[in-house]
Design an enzyme around this catalytic site. Structure first.
Site, short mmCIF file in Angstrom:
data_model
loop_
_atom_site.label_atom_id
_atom_site.label_comp_id
_atom_site.label_asym_id
_atom_site.label_seq_id
_atom_site.Cartn_x
_atom_site.Cartn_y
_atom_site.Cartn_z
CG LEU A 135 -51.23 -31.82 -9.75
CD1 LEU A 135 -50.89 -30.35 -9.94
CD2 LEU A 135 -50.13 -32.70 -10.34
CB THR A 137 -56.70 -34.37 -1.63
OG1 THR A 137 -56.00 -35.40 -0.92
CG2 THR A 137 -57.16 -34.90 -2.96
N GLY A 138 -56.16 -31.84 0.17
CA GLY A 138 -55.84 -31.34 1.50
C GLY A 138 -57.09 -31.27 2.34
CB SER A 139 -57.73 -29.63 5.57
OG SER A 139 -56.45 -29.96 5.99
CG PHE A 140 -59.65 -26.33 3.95
CD1 PHE A 140 -60.41 -26.75 5.02
CD2 PHE A 140 -58.46 -25.67 4.19
CE1 PHE A 140 -60.01 -26.50 6.32
CE2 PHE A 140 -58.05 -25.41 5.48
CZ PHE A 140 -58.82 -25.82 6.55
N GLY A 141 -59.34 -28.67 0.12
CA GLY A 141 -59.41 -28.60 -1.33
C GLY A 141 -58.72 -29.74 -2.05
CB VAL A 143 -54.05 -29.03 -6.06
CG1 VAL A 143 -53.23 -28.31 -7.12
CG2 VAL A 143 -54.21 -28.13 -4.84
CE LYS A 158 -56.02 -24.88 -1.48
NZ LYS A 158 -54.96 -24.52 -0.53
CG ASP A 278 -50.13 -25.02 7.14
OD1 ASP A 278 -49.78 -25.76 8.08
OD2 ASP A 278 -50.97 -25.36 6.28
CE LYS A 280 -49.16 -28.95 6.27
NZ LYS A 280 -50.36 -29.59 6.75
CG ASN A 283 -48.27 -26.70 3.03
OD1 ASN A 283 -48.97 -27.46 2.36
ND2 ASN A 283 -48.70 -26.15 4.15
CG ASP A 296 -51.91 -24.81 2.10
OD1 ASP A 296 -52.77 -23.91 2.11
OD2 ASP A 296 -52.00 -25.84 2.79
CB THR A 313 -49.75 -28.88 10.74
OG1 THR A 313 -50.37 -28.41 9.54
CG2 THR A 313 -49.69 -30.40 10.70
#
Ligand SMILES: Nc1ncnc2c1ncn2[C@@H]1O[C@H](COP(=O)(O)OP(=O)(O)OP(=O)(O)O)[C@@H](O)[C@H]1O
Length: 466
Positions: A135, A137-141, A143, A158, A278, A280, A283, A296, A313
């Site tokens: 669904l 992707t992000g900086s660390f993970g 989903v 996640k 965070d 934005k 999220n 998030d 961010t």
């Protein structure tokens, strides 16, 4: 002492033109018939000229609230413990579905939805789910959409790679994310059902929020030319008008609706002693009825007093964070200002084509250029939120979040009804039938590494709570 932190990237990708809801099809703020809704902001949406040009300036339609038709059909996404086969509905399910969210008073929306705790049947494992597509992707993970093998409902999981989390010094943030999400329970916050781990990865099982990111909706959005012209032709030059046509932004009432829901969520989090850090559009997810769910919690933290960690961010960072000063909940109110600005303008106020360093310089300089099409009440609120002076920043004063809620821009918002989702959303995502429909999410290349592998687990001791 400032703590070395981690800064995330802001998404820049444009909308996929092949998407069924691309701007060529229709304006995304045009309500759909999905769910049988009639939006209370219909008349204020981008391409509904007749009402926008006269009666709805400034978003007066927020007053016209309806009872939403949320429960006409049983949702097939989340709302129930993934281990529960459906025979016994948990208390949390009826809450999440919206049927029994207790009425809240206008003054204490924050504390009213804290009571329900999630009741789960036990610890989850990978074998409880069938993995579907990615669904996000992000900086660390990453989903994933998953389906419970017990009740066939859909959830979002996640997945975080332990080695990556350790390498990027995010152990504390990751443990905090689990802890904060487990603690909170609110209509506009995503529900965490549980967590588990294998030798390589951490897993967080959440409700699948089907409507996609507010970010995608914003990038698809366009204030209708005619709308704009009707609204402003008396006082705007043709050049300004043509310039505005390029921007992906929300009409004033639409931005106000989302901002109001975020304000309630922040009010709740701050009442719990939690800073979100965070905010934005990436999220902020839309549920199937178009209401917001904040996801998030990777930077959320329980902070009774002040903290120093540099995280967030770049575009959304408050000057006290950039300047490595101690900070508190005030940073979320600054970010709310940046969010409202981005929704109304289509870009962030300190954005600079160049490097994050340039953005930080702009933040510290603190000069915001307000485009002429911003409603005067909105501009007044933004000036009070995007202010470096902490003794003047709205939300950070004696009245707390109530000062924000009582601002003139929100004058027509009936907060208690909004908290109960009793005001229809301006846009209902075209989610088909609700059975694991992930069409509102962008497509991502799938993970190639297999999950659930057995093997050495050198980092397991760092994540005991998972
Ligand atoms: N509960 C959910 N339901 C549906 N989609 C979700 C859910 N949670 C997250 N996503 C999707 O996955 C994306 C990445 O999730 P998340 O923001 O939690 O990861 P992250 O690694 O912290 O990302 P970032 O670095 O961008 O902040 C989200 O932007 C969203 O598109």
């Amino acid at each position: 002492m400032p703590t070395l932190g981690f800064l995330k990237k802001k998404k820049t990708k444009e909308h996929d033109p092949n998407s069924p809801t691309s701007p060529t099809d229709s304006s995304p703020v045009t309500p759909t018939s999905a769910g049988g809704h009639k939006s209370s902001l219909t008349s204020a949406s981008a391409n509904t000229l007749s009402s926008t040009n006269s009666s709805n300036k400034g978003g007066e339609t927020m007053l016209a609230s309806h009872t939403t038709s949320q429960l006409t059909s049983a949702p097939r996404s989340g709302g129930q413990d993934p281990l529960n086969d459906g025979s016994l509905l948990s208390q949390a399910e009826s809450q999440t579905n919206g049927s029994s969210i207790r009425p809240v008073s206008t003054t204490s929306a924050a504390s009213s939805q804290t009571a329900a705790s999630r009741t789960t049947k036990g610890k989850y494992s990978l074998t409880d789910f069938t993995l579907k597509r990615t669904l996000g992707t992000g900086s660390f993970g990453r989903v994933h959409l998953v389906q419970s093998n017990h009740n066939q409902r859909y959830y979002a999981v996640k997945v975080l790679k332990k080695a990556q989390v350790v390498k990027m010094k995010q152990v504390e943030h990751t443990n905090d994310e689990r802890k904060m999400l487990q603690k909170v329970k609110h209509a506009f916050l995503v529900t965490l059902w549980g967590t588990f781990q294998d030798s390589k990865n951490l897993y967080m099982v959440m409700d699948f929020v089907e409507g996609g990111e507010l970010f995608s909706l914003l990038r698809k959005s366009q204030v209708s030319d005619l709308d704009y012209f009707e609204y402003h032709y008396q006082s705007y030059t043709l050049i300004e008008y043509l310039y505005s046509r390029q921007e992906k932004r929300f009409p004033n009432p639409v931005a106000k609706f989302y901002a109001a829901e975020v304000t309630l969520a922040l009010d709740y989090l701050h009442a719990q002693g939690i800073i979100y850090r965070d905010l934005k559009p990436e999220n902020l997810l839309l549920d199937r009825h178009g209401h917001l769910k904040i996801t998030d919690f990777g930077f959320a933290k329980e902070v009774p007093d002040i903290t120093w960690t540099l995280c967030g961010t770049p575009d959304y960072l408050a000057p006290e964070v950039v300047a490595s000063k101690g900070y508190n909940k005030s940073v979320d109110w600054w970010s709310l200002g940046i969010l409202i600005f981005e929704m109304l303008c289509g870009f962030t106020p300190f954005w600079d084509g160049g490097s994050p360093m340039k953005i930080y310089e702009n933040i510290l300089r603190g000069k915001v250029k307000y485009p002429p099409y911003i409603h005067p009440d909105a501009q007044d609120l933004l000036q009070r939120l995007i202010t470096p002076d902490l003794t003047k920043r709205l939300g950070n004063l004696h009245g707390g979040s109530k000062d924000v809620m009582n601002h003139a821009w929100f004058a027509e918002v009936t907060w208690d009804r909004l908290a109960k989702k009793d005001i229809d959303a301006p846009y209902v995502p075209p989610v088909q039938g609700g059975v694991g429909d992930a069409s509102q999410f962008d497509k991502y290349p799938e993970e190639t590494e297999k999950y659930g592998e057995k093997g050495p687990d050198p980092h397991g001791y760092l994540f005991r709570e998972f």
